[in-house]
Structure formats: structure tokens, C-alpha cells
Motif scaffolding. Structure first.
Motif, PDB file in Angstrom:
ATOM      1  N   TYR A 528      28.459 -12.900  63.774  1.00 40.90           N
ATOM      2  CA  TYR A 528      27.620 -11.968  63.008  1.00 40.90           C
ATOM      3  C   TYR A 528      26.844 -13.444  61.991  1.00 40.90           C
ATOM      4  CZ  TYR A 528      24.811  -8.749  60.872  1.00 40.90           C
ATOM      5  OH  TYR A 528      24.025  -7.625  59.591  1.00 40.90           O
ATOM      6  N   ASP A 531      24.880 -15.756  62.999  1.00 38.75           N
ATOM      7  CA  ASP A 531      23.111 -15.326  62.958  1.00 38.75           C
ATOM      8  C   ASP A 531      22.595 -14.327  61.567  1.00 38.75           C
ATOM      9  OD1 ASP A 531      23.751 -15.900  65.911  1.00 38.75           O
ATOM     10  OD2 ASP A 531      24.262 -13.225  66.267  1.00 38.75           O
ATOM     11  N   HIS A 532      22.938 -14.504  60.905  1.00 39.72           N
ATOM     12  CA  HIS A 532      22.934 -13.552  60.216  1.00 39.72           C
ATOM     13  C   HIS A 532      22.424 -14.925  58.455  1.00 39.72           C
ATOM     14  CE1 HIS A 532      23.064 -10.132  62.703  1.00 39.72           C
ATOM     15  NE2 HIS A 532      21.912  -9.894  61.941  1.00 39.72           N
ATOM     16  N   GLU A 534      21.237 -15.086  55.472  1.00 35.88           N
ATOM     17  CA  GLU A 534      21.276 -14.691  54.585  1.00 35.88           C
ATOM     18  C   GLU A 534      22.272 -13.866  54.126  1.00 35.88           C
ATOM     19  OE1 GLU A 534      17.676 -12.214  54.169  1.00 35.88           O
ATOM     20  OE2 GLU A 534      16.180 -14.197  54.376  1.00 35.88           O
ATOM     21  N   THR A 564      27.382  -4.177  57.257  1.00 35.04           N
ATOM     22  CA  THR A 564      26.937  -4.716  58.218  1.00 35.04           C
ATOM     23  C   THR A 564      26.570  -3.390  59.024  1.00 35.04           C
ATOM     24  OG1 THR A 564      28.363  -5.179  60.320  1.00 35.04           O
ATOM     25  CG2 THR A 564      27.700  -6.996  57.796  1.00 35.04           C
TER      26      THR A 564
END
Length: 580
Positions: A528, A531-532, A534, A564
């Protein structure tokens, strides 16, 4: 000619006899401090049924003990169908007795009243021209059957009474909306069938000592739309006090003290929907309770209750059209409301005064059993003093009224109660994604011991979110602006006084079903973050600025899990959604 005149005279005399006062059929023994058993009560109402064509004893449901719940219907003619009677424009007065079988004076008083009105004592039968009276002879049948001399420790008479709890050991006067008992479900059906304009529940109280045999919990004016509130404050409540003051037994508001001493004033008791009168108010019915005084002798308690029932019947008959019209107007006003109050507090700046007939109190009354001083009242020192009566409440929290509630069909216990109470709804014909507002339960406190079979929730706070939620064929879409609007708002708004949420109907949402382990979540957490970017930056900044967080492995994993998409959306999400 003589024969014709004689025949006419016979017909005239027969008509006079039929309308005149007849002999009493019932032999009640309340003067001997005896209240009838359950079988005796039903036998006496059956006797009235057999002797009067305009009265009927009806099986109207079942109870937890397995005995039928009866209603006794008194009309001016042999018509007993609620719908037909309503269409004729008659008002309906519903009287409930024996909810607490240790408080039986309403049972005796209703038997006496039924006998008297049917035999036309003092012209009472005239009240039936525009009013139908429906009596529940004994509501808590299981408790009434559990009869004995040691059930009611604070009262000396009658010598034997029933037990407060029903066959499931429930206090039925806390069950009118949660409906854990078959008694309550049957009552809900009776109430919806008859839609009473006026409702009375008969009780006994053991509060402060005073000179009154009967006290009155009036309808709670601030629960009602403006037109009905005005009718209560200006017409119904003052006129009932006037009628009672004209009789042998004076009436006082229920002695709900502001503090220990009546001199501090009396506060109108706030009945929430769990109680019979509060339940009645959900349908703009004028619900009330008599509370006879436990320290008075049983004959006086029965006779003062009887006097109240006759005064209420007379008032309902005299004001039948106005009562019906006020409820209609109140319903129309409800439909135009934009917000709805869900909590209240007394307004101590507004009050009226009245002369209260009490007894002097003392902390040094010598107890006859122990010989030691205790608090009590000295009946050799009666007084009449002007005291304050606080009966105005202000709303302290209001909610915006939605246009629709959306309820998944999975919540069958709630749906059953909505159906019993005549709530109108539609169901989705196919699986549908809807954008709705949802409440999340933020905080709540739960009682640490059972209360009438539940762990009731207090101090409920919520927050709102707009979400798109998948619903399925058969889920309920409930229009709020309908005849049962107030019932819906009180039962489906989670913060309302006696909502289904507070009574644990939705407690499974308070359990978290998914979880993570600090070891097993590692791979998904790393993916996660990658992939993210920010969120990963935010996460790294928190570690850099919070040393305690940076040194706590579980806290870091929990942060990723709970902030999340991994977070469980349904955890604490109240299942009744809204659309405006």
C-alpha cells in the motif's frame, strides 16, 4: 281505542325502562380490600358482554404467559369494528389496566365504570353517542396470576395482589417500543387498530406522602405539535383538574419533586417512548397515567381512580370533535417540520403555582419497627401551601428530518416492529448503489448491569459521512413524511431517547469483524505504501515528528490499517441510512 292507548303506554314504558338506570350486575369487593383474580375479572366482563348487546369482550392477542389479551369494547350500538367506528367520526378512549398487577385499582375501577355506563347510571350512557371506550381488563396477565400477600411491600391494602414482573420477568411499562414481550406486540397491534384519541394507563405510586388519593401524569405538552400543545395547555389539562375538583377526590399533578421537599416545586414527569403514555405520544394520541397514592386505603384509591375515568370519559365525549380535529391538525403540522427535537430539559424560568395539600416532613420520625429516627411525614400536621409547578421543557438537541430512511432487510427484528406499527415502506426491486448519509457511532456509554433485559446505551454521539453503499433487492426505502413520522424519528434516529440503537437492536455493528496482525499485515502494508506515494510521504513525516510513534511497531501498522481503505467501513456504521 282503549286497547291502542294501553299498547302505546306499554311501549312508552318499555322505552323508558330500557333507557333508565338498571341494576348493577357486578359485585366488587374493593371496600373489603379485595381485588379480583384474573379469572374473576374475565368472568365479570363476560357477564357484562352477555347482558348488553352494545358491549363485547374480544380476544385481541396473546401474552408471554400464554393467556389471551382481551379488550372490552363499549359502544352505543352493537358495532365493534374499529375501522367502521372511526369512519362514523367517533372518538376512541383506550384504558389499560394491570400493567403492574400490584397496582390494581384501575382493574376494579374499570369494572365498576363498565357496569355503570352500560346500565346508564346517572345518564352516563349519553357519553357513548360520540365516543367508544375500549378497556384492556388486565395487561400483565402473568404478573396478575402470580398473586400473593407479599408482592407489594410498600402498601398495606389490598391484602393480595399480583407481581410486578410478567411471565418473562419484564417490567412491561418499559417495553412498549422494544417489544421484548408478546404482551407489548399485542398492545402495539391493538393501539394501531384503534388509533385511540385519548389513552389512559392506571398505576400506583409510592413517592412522597400527601393528602391526595390520585395524582395525574398529564400528556407531555412539548412532545406535541403546536396546535395540540395549545389544546392541552388551554383546554384539556385545566378542564380535567376542574372536573376532578368538583368531585369527592381532588387531583394533583404527579408528585415528581424538584428536590427532597415539595416546597421546592413539582416537575412534570418526562415519559419517553418506552412507557405507555410516551408510546401514545408517538402517534399524537393524548396519553396519560393516573398514579394513585400507595399510602391511601384501597377503597379510596379505587374510587378516586373511578372518578378520574368518569371525568376523562365525560371530557372526551364533550370534546370529541375538537379532540379528533386537533390530532388531524397536529399530524399536518408534523409533516411540515424541518427539524425534530430529540432531547429536552425543563425550563426553570417558566412555572405556574397551585395549592398543594401535603404533610410536614421530618428527618426524626421514630420508626415503629426499629425505634430509630428516619425521614418521614407527620400526618397529624397537614398543610396547604402554594408551590411551583414546572411543566415547560425546551429542546436541547434537534436533528434535520430526512426524506427517506434506507434499511437493509437483514434487520428483521426492527422491520417486524415497524410493520406492527403500520409504517409504510417500499422495497428495492433490484440491487442498487445509492448515495446516502450515514451515521457513525462515535461514543456511547453502556449500563454495567441489565435494565429490563438489555444493556441500554447512554450518552450517544455520532458523526456523519456521505457514502455510496450497495443495497439489494428487498431492502427497505421508508418515506419519513407519513402518518407514522414521529414513531420513525424516535425509533430510527440513534440519539433519540428510546431508539432501537439504545436498546441494542444494532449492537452487532459495534463489533469489528476484520483485523490485522503486526506480522501478517506487513506485506500488504508495504504494497500500500509503495502504491500510494502521497500517503507514504504523510506516514514518513509522522514517524519523523513523533518519536513515540516511530518506536512503536504496532502503532505504525495500526495507523496504516485504520486510515486507509483497509479500514473496516461497516465498523460502528449505523445501518439506517438517510436521504434528504
Amino acid at each position: 281505542m282503549t286497547r291502542i292507548l294501553l299498547l302505546a303506554l306499554i311501549i312508552l314504558c318499555s322505552a323508558f325502562v330500557s333507557s333508565a338506570q338498571k341494576q348493577a350486575l357486578l359485585r366488587l369487593k374493593y371496600e373489603e380490600n379485595y381485588t379480583p383474580t384474573y379469572n374473576e375479572v374475565i368472568e365479570m366482563f363476560s357477564l357484562l358482554d352477555a347482558n348488553y348487546e352494545n358491549a363485547k369482550l374480544v380476544v385481541s392477542g396473546t401474552t408471554d404467559v400464554g393467556k389471551p389479551l382481551h379488550t372490552f369494547i363499549i359502544n352505543s350500538e352493537p358495532v365493534f369494528d374499529a375501522k367502521t367506528i372511526k369512519e362514523q367520526g367517533k372518538s376512541v378512549l383506550l384504558i389499560n389496566n394491570g400493567i403492574h398487577p400490584g397496582e390494581p385499582e384501575g382493574i376494579d375501577a374499570s369494572l365498576q365504570f363498565a357496569d355503570d355506563i352500560l346500565r346508564n347510571k346517572n345518564g352516563m350512557k349519553n357519553w357513548l353517542e360520540n365516543t367508544v371506550i375500549v378497556i384492556i381488563p388486565v395487561y400483565n396477565i402473568g404478573g396478575h396470576l402470580n398473586r400473593g400477600p407479599y408482592n407489594r411491600a410498600n402498601q398495606a391494602t389490598p391484602y393480595e395482589t399480583g407481581f410486578r414482573g410478567n411471565a418473562k420477568n419484564l417490567d412491561l411499562n418499559r417495553d412498549f417500543t422494544k417489544c421484548d414481550s408478546k404482551n407489548a406486540l399485542s398492545f402495539n397491534r391493538i393501539f394501531q387498530e384503534w388509533d385511540p384519541d385519548v389513552f389512559l394507563d392506571t398505576h400506583t405510586t409510592n413517592g412522597s406522602d400527601h393528602q391526595y388519593s390520585v395524582t395525574w401524569i398529564t400528556p407531555f405538552p412539548d412532545y406535541f405539535p403546536p396546535f395540540q400543545e395549545k389544546f392541552l395547555r388551554i383546554e384539556m389539562i385545566p378542564e380535567m383538574f376542574r372536573k376532578m375538583d368538583a368531585g369527592e377526590y381532588k387531583l394533583t399533578p404527579y408528585v415528581n419533586l424538584m428536590s427532597h421537599d415539595p416546597n421546592s416545586g413539582i416537575l412534570l414527569w418526562q415519559d419517553s417512548p418506552r412507557y405507555s403514555s410516551g408510546y401514545a405520544s408517538l402517534f399524537n394520541s393524548y396519553g396519560m397515567m393516573t398514579e394513585n397514592h400507595v399510602y391511601k386505603e384501597f377503597p379510596d384509591r379505587v374510587k378516586s381512580c373511578y372518578q378520574f375515568i368518569t371525568a376523562l370519559s365525560e371530557f372526551t365525549s364533550e370534546n370529541s370533535e375538537e379532540i379528533i380535529a386537533s390530532r388531524k391538525k397536529g399530524g399536518e403540522e408534523m409533516l411540515t417540520m424541518k427539524t425534530y427535537p430529540i432531547s429536552y430539559e425543563v425550563d426553570t424560568t417558566q412555572y405556574s403555582t397551585f395549592d398543594f395539600d401535603g404533610y410536614e416532613s421530618s428527618e426524626n420520625v421514630i420508626d415503629k419497627v426499629t425505634g430509630l429516627p428516619r425521614f418521614g411525614y407527620d400526618r397529624t400536621k397537614p398543610y396547604s401551601k402554594e408551590i411551583r409547578y414546572y411543566d415547560v421543557y425546551n429542546s436541547v438537541e434537534e436533528i434535520k428530518i430526512p426524506e427517506y430512511y434506507i434499511l437493509p432487510k437483514a434487520w428483521s427484528d426492527v422491520i417486524e416492529r415497524l410493520q406492527v406499527n403500520g409504517v409504510e415502506f417500499k422495497t428495492l426491486e433490484k440491487d442498487t448503489m445509492l448515495e446516502v448519509e450515514v451515521d457513525y457511532i462515535d461514543e456511547y456509554e453502556t449500563m454495567n448491569r441489565p435494565f429490563n433485559g438489555h444493556y441500554f446505551h447512554n450518552k450517544v454521539t455520532t458523526r456523519q459521512e456521505i457514502q455510496k453503499i450497495q443495497y439489494y433487492a428487498g431492502d427497505l426505502v421508508i418515506p419519513v413524511r407519513q402518518e407514522k413520522m414521529k414513531y420513525l424519528l424516535e425509533m430510527l434516529e440513534p440519539r433519540a431517547m428510546d431508539s432501537f440503537f439504545r436498546w441494542n437492536f444494532f449492537d452487532s455493528i459495534l463489533d469489528q469483524r476484520e483485523y490485522f496482525s503486526p506480522y501478517g499485515f506487513e506485506e500488504n502494508a508495504l504494497k500500500y505504501l509503495n502504491d500510494h506515494p502521497e500517503f507514504k510521504k504523510e506516514f514518513e513525516e509522522k514517524r519523523a515528528t513523533d518519536p513515540e510513534f516511530a518506536n512503536n511497531h504496532r502503532a505504525q501498522m495500526a495507523y496504516i490499517y485504520s486510515t486507509t481503505e483497509w479500514a473496516e467501513k461497516t465498523f460502528k456504521r449505523y445501518p439506517v441510512a438517510k436521504q434528504y
